[in-house]
Write a protein that holds these residues in place. Structure first.
Motif, PDB file in Angstrom:
ATOM      1  N   ALA A  80      38.109  41.071  41.927  1.00  0.00           N
ATOM      2  CA  ALA A  80      37.500  40.016  42.731  1.00  0.00           C
ATOM      3  C   ALA A  80      38.570  39.053  43.239  1.00  0.00           C
ATOM      4  CB  ALA A  80      36.463  39.259  41.904  1.00  0.00           C
ATOM      5  N   GLN A  81      38.160  38.202  44.140  1.00  0.00           N
ATOM      6  CA  GLN A  81      39.027  37.145  44.673  1.00  0.00           C
ATOM      7  C   GLN A  81      38.419  35.791  44.306  1.00  0.00           C
ATOM      8  OE1 GLN A  81      41.830  35.717  45.435  1.00  0.00           O
ATOM      9  NE2 GLN A  81      42.255  36.828  47.331  1.00  0.00           N
ATOM     10  N   PRO A  82      38.681  35.291  43.100  1.00  0.00           N
ATOM     11  CA  PRO A  82      38.132  33.980  42.726  1.00  0.00           C
ATOM     12  C   PRO A  82      38.714  32.872  43.597  1.00  0.00           C
ATOM     13  CG  PRO A  82      38.968  35.194  40.803  1.00  0.00           C
ATOM     14  CD  PRO A  82      39.472  35.889  42.029  1.00  0.00           C
ATOM     15  N   THR A  83      37.970  31.787  43.709  1.00  0.00           N
ATOM     16  CA  THR A  83      38.478  30.623  44.423  1.00  0.00           C
ATOM     17  C   THR A  83      39.587  29.976  43.602  1.00  0.00           C
ATOM     18  OG1 THR A  83      36.931  29.104  43.364  1.00  0.00           O
ATOM     19  CG2 THR A  83      36.185  30.205  45.390  1.00  0.00           C
ATOM     20  N   THR A  96      47.630  32.422  31.595  1.00  0.00           N
ATOM     21  CA  THR A  96      48.058  32.861  32.918  1.00  0.00           C
ATOM     22  C   THR A  96      49.343  33.670  32.800  1.00  0.00           C
ATOM     23  OG1 THR A  96      48.565  32.057  35.156  1.00  0.00           O
ATOM     24  CG2 THR A  96      49.352  30.712  33.327  1.00  0.00           C
ATOM     25  N   PRO A  97      49.579  34.604  33.713  1.00  0.00           N
ATOM     26  CA  PRO A  97      48.777  35.005  34.870  1.00  0.00           C
ATOM     27  C   PRO A  97      47.729  36.034  34.473  1.00  0.00           C
ATOM     28  CG  PRO A  97      50.767  36.309  34.831  1.00  0.00           C
ATOM     29  CD  PRO A  97      50.854  35.367  33.656  1.00  0.00           C
ATOM     30  N   PRO A  98      46.805  36.388  35.386  1.00  0.00           N
ATOM     31  CA  PRO A  98      45.890  37.494  35.100  1.00  0.00           C
ATOM     32  C   PRO A  98      46.682  38.793  34.962  1.00  0.00           C
ATOM     33  CG  PRO A  98      45.762  36.860  37.413  1.00  0.00           C
ATOM     34  CD  PRO A  98      46.596  35.829  36.735  1.00  0.00           C
ATOM     35  N   SER A 128      48.029  38.944  39.868  1.00  0.00           N
ATOM     36  CA  SER A 128      47.924  37.871  40.867  1.00  0.00           C
ATOM     37  C   SER A 128      48.089  38.351  42.302  1.00  0.00           C
ATOM     38  CB  SER A 128      48.955  36.774  40.560  1.00  0.00           C
ATOM     39  OG  SER A 128      48.810  36.286  39.260  1.00  0.00           O
ATOM     40  N   PRO A 129      49.036  39.263  42.607  1.00  0.00           N
ATOM     41  CA  PRO A 129      49.216  39.673  44.014  1.00  0.00           C
ATOM     42  C   PRO A 129      48.088  40.545  44.551  1.00  0.00           C
ATOM     43  CG  PRO A 129      51.187  40.126  42.696  1.00  0.00           C
ATOM     44  CD  PRO A 129      50.070  39.844  41.739  1.00  0.00           C
ATOM     45  N   TYR A 130      47.202  41.030  43.678  1.00  0.00           N
ATOM     46  CA  TYR A 130      46.228  42.038  44.093  1.00  0.00           C
ATOM     47  C   TYR A 130      44.784  41.542  44.065  1.00  0.00           C
ATOM     48  CZ  TYR A 130      50.401  44.596  42.733  1.00  0.00           C
ATOM     49  OH  TYR A 130      51.703  45.022  42.589  1.00  0.00           O
ATOM     50  N   LEU A 131      44.559  40.270  43.807  1.00  0.00           N
ATOM     51  CA  LEU A 131      43.191  39.758  43.743  1.00  0.00           C
ATOM     52  C   LEU A 131      42.498  39.992  45.081  1.00  0.00           C
ATOM     53  CD1 LEU A 131      43.701  36.433  41.757  1.00  0.00           C
ATOM     54  CD2 LEU A 131      43.133  38.714  40.895  1.00  0.00           C
ATOM     55  N   GLY A 132      41.244  40.423  45.009  1.00  0.00           N
ATOM     56  CA  GLY A 132      40.489  40.741  46.211  1.00  0.00           C
ATOM     57  C   GLY A 132      40.690  42.155  46.703  1.00  0.00           C
TER      58      GLY A 132
END
Length: 219
Positions: A80-83, A96-98, A128-132
């Protein structure tokens, strides 16, 4: 709670080798459609501080059970791409990080609740670079018939879909009775010591961990 932290609350194919011998390739966990991940919709939920695997995915029982000796050559996560505010919450709650890594598990016979031995694991991947996105990572992990392919999340990963049918079930490396309380979840221990055993005492229905693993059989 489904064993995750909520922001609101807290196919098979044949591959020919150079020698001309065909080896079977199977994508474990692949289904006809991938459900949308949670986030940024509310409640936004992510998996954290846990090792887990899907028990059923709405189409298949034991979708990550290895049925032939071989090698895991790649794996995917649908993220997902969280806000920004949701990401800040998860960073503060889990760290952190995910990140995530593959886990090769083997059930210890006659254990109830079930215990699993961690046979081997892949490298930690920072997400982190792959969210969404749906991201694919390479791997080279030997597996044997009877192994289970799981995912370890040392911090957090938004690789989670919720509010699905009751035939979507996953199991987590948590002790019985420590399945839903936010403090228990936050203080959970992912299984990251090869050769060690852990209890998988929590099962969660109507939810899915969004990952696959591609296996190339030895024969």
């Amino acid at each position: 709670m489904l064993g995750v932290a909520a922001f609101a609350v807290i196919a098979s194919a044949a591959v020919a080798t150079a020698a001309g011998v065909e080896k079977t390739t199977v994508t474990l966990g692949a289904t006809s459609a991938t459900p949308d991940p949670s986030c940024p919709d509310m409640p936004c939920q992510a998996v954290g501080s846990v090792t887990g695997f899907q028990v059923s995915d709405g189409q298949t029982q034991n979708p990550f059970l290895v049925r032939t000796d071989g090698t895991i050559k790649s794996w995917t996560l649908t993220l997902a791409q969280p806000t920004n505010s949701q990401r800040s919450f998860f960073n503060g709650f889990f760290g952190t990080p995910p990140e995530a890594r593959l886990a090769i598990l083997r059930r210890i016979p006659a254990t109830n609740p079930p215990r699993y031995n961690l046979r081997r694991q892949g490298a930690v991947k920072v997400l982190s670079p792959y969210l969404g996105q749906t991201v694919k990572f390479g791997a080279s992990l030997k597996v044997e018939k009877g192994d289970i392919i799981g995912v370890t999340v040392p911090t957090w990963a938004p690789m989670f879909s919720q509010e699905l049918s009751a035939t979507n079930v996953w199991r987590a490396s948590r002790e019985p009775g420590a399945c839903t309380n936010s403090t228990d979840i936050r203080q959970g221990q992912p299984q990251e010591e090869p050769g060690k055993r852990a209890t998988y005492g929590c099962k969660y229905a109507t939810a899915r961990l969004l990952y696959t693993a591609t296996l190339v059989a030895d024969h």
